[in-house]
Design a protein around this motif. Structure first.
Motif: not given
Length: 481
Positions: A46-49, A54-55, A66-69, A71-76
């Protein structure tokens, strides 16, 4: 997010295989723990979904990045970049340009400081230099806001907090004080009377007497020898401790309540003469005594030292170890500890466990599961005819009895474990109100006759398929060697 998954309920929190040959039980996984595993995995999913949402992404099973992408999208998206050096916002990410600007600014400051230090050379000594001559001043300001001041007055040196007014003093006669109350002093004794060194605000510290002639009983020394004196703060102002210069003894005394009289000097380390005066009944060479009224001898100290140093008779420990091998121990866990065997009636290797084989020569341990242990009769006659390690079935003492019932209704005359077992027969006879037969002039009534009388112990006490006392279940194991 859920907390860490609870470890499996085993002795060390790990999974283990069972081994029927040794009676070892495998780790049991129950539904509660598996449900916790499922709940934890679903919680992480659920946390990962949520992170993917958010991205603006949806789970794609074939995409392992997908998780890496996300995180990168959310931080940016949520932490914008900034190239300035004047922003205190912790939600903004500094660029390399901002870091370089900060570095250049710091370098300029370091160079300016070096230039200022070079300019001051020859005027005020800097750290590491040697200043020739002397520097004389009535006070030194050692804080830019004048919160503290170092000054000299009447040959004493003061370190003062100008805000609170509190100060330390380095006195000209070799002692340190806090607002005139001595913290540490080292002073010489000459002809002073030790009774007079009783003021906690003046006399606390270290004192030295260098000559035997000044250490007299009249001046209240404990012995007529030079030495060192400590004056310490205590419950009634001060206490004194004296160390003669050539004896391995320590003397102590206290100022008594009222601050006027002293207790006698007491030697804290008894001399040989003092120890010799102790009577034999107050000496002990034992190492297992808990008495607080006896003195340990050198023999007791040596025995304790040898034991701690590994010089004790190790055969004593071997005998104790061999004695307890094979003895059943009630153990509170299902897993058998290393070096032990479960007493489940299994065979064991007599070569691997030679000491155990001496006690069970047939190489088979008794099966104590669900059994009680009984003391061997050994000729007493209470449980005669029994061999060691023989088993015995359950039994109760014989219960006998007899009774006769004539012309009565059983349920009216039975109690306890006895009861009427079948429906009674009836006939009309002449009886009185107590069912006494053949009473003249009595009316005709229905008179019951019981066919059977039953016995049932469960009407009085708890019953089961076996005879047993109250008990608690333990796992019987034994040390194997």
């Amino acid at each position: 997010m859920k907390d860490l998954l609870t470890k499996i309920d085993s002795e060390d929190g790990l999974f283990h295989n069972g081994n029927p040959a040794t009676g070892t039980v495998g780790t049991r996984v129950n539904d509660v723990w598996l449900n916790d595993v499922q709940a934890s995995l679903r919680d992480v999913g659920g946390e990962l979904n949520y992170l993917l949402s958010k991205a603006n992404m949806r789970p794609v099973p074939s995409d392992t990045t997908q998780v890496y992408k996300a995180i990168k999208a959310v931080i940016g998206a949520e932490r914008p970049l900034y190239s300035g050096v004047d922003n205190n916002d912790e939600g903004v990410v500094a660029t390399a340009k901002a870091v370089k600007a900060a570095y250049d600014h710091a370098t300029t400051g370091i160079n300016n400081a070096a230039t200022a230090q070079t300019t001051a050379d020859g005027k005020v000594s800097k750290t590491g230099d040697t200043m020739t001559g002397s520097l004389t001043a009535t006070s030194f300001i050692i804080s830019s806001h004048s919160g503290a001041m170092l000054s000299a007055s009447n040959s004493d040196v003061y370190l003062k907090n100008n805000t609170s007014g509190k100060f330390f003093q380095i006195k000209n006669d070799d002692w340190v004080a806090y607002e005139n109350n001595p913290l540490l002093q080292q002073r010489k004794l000459s002809g002073e009377n030790l009774n007079d060194l009783s003021d906690a605000n003046k006399h606390v510290g270290f004192w030295g007497q260098s000559t035997n002639s000044n250490a007299t009983l009249a001046l209240n020394y404990p012995v007529t020898k030079a030495g060192s004196l400590m004056v310490l703060r205590s419950a009634y102002n001060v206490q004194q401790v004296y160390f003669p210069f050539d004896e391995n003894v320590i003397y102590k005394r206290n100022l008594k309540s009222g601050y006027k009289t002293w207790s006698p000097w007491v030697n804290l380390i008894p001399t040989a003469a003092t120890l010799n005066a102790i009577t034999n009944d107050k000496k002990s060479s034992a190492v297992n005594s808990s008495s607080e009224d006896t003195v340990a001898t050198s023999a007791a100290v040596k025995q304790a030292y040898d034991l701690a140093n590994g010089k004790a008779d190790k055969s004593d420990f071997s005998i104790l170890h061999d004695l307890i091998v094979g003895i059943p121990f009630p153990y509170p866990l299902s897993t058998v500890p290393s070096g032990c065997l479960a007493m489940n009636g299994q065979k064991f290797n007599t070569s691997t466990y030679p000491i155990l084989a001496k006690k069970y020569p047939n190489g088979v341990l008794p099966d104590l599961r669900g059994e009680f242990i009984r003391g061997w009769d050994n000729g007493r006659g209470v449980d005669s005819g029994r061999a060691l390690l023989s088993s015995q079935g359950d039994a109760v003492r014989n219960i006998t009895g007899a009774f006769k019932i004539t012309d009565v209704y059983a349920n009216d005359f039975c109690s306890g474990v006895f009861y009427g077992l079948s429906k009674p027969k009836s006939e009309r006879v002449r009886t009185d109100e107590n069912y006494h037969i053949d009473t003249l002039n009595a009316p005709l009534v229905d008179y019951p006759h019981a066919e059977k009388i039953g016995i049932d112990a469960s009407r009085i006490v708890p019953t089961a398929e076996e005879n047993r006392p109250r008990n608690i279940a333990f796992h019987y194991i034994c040390l194997a060697a």
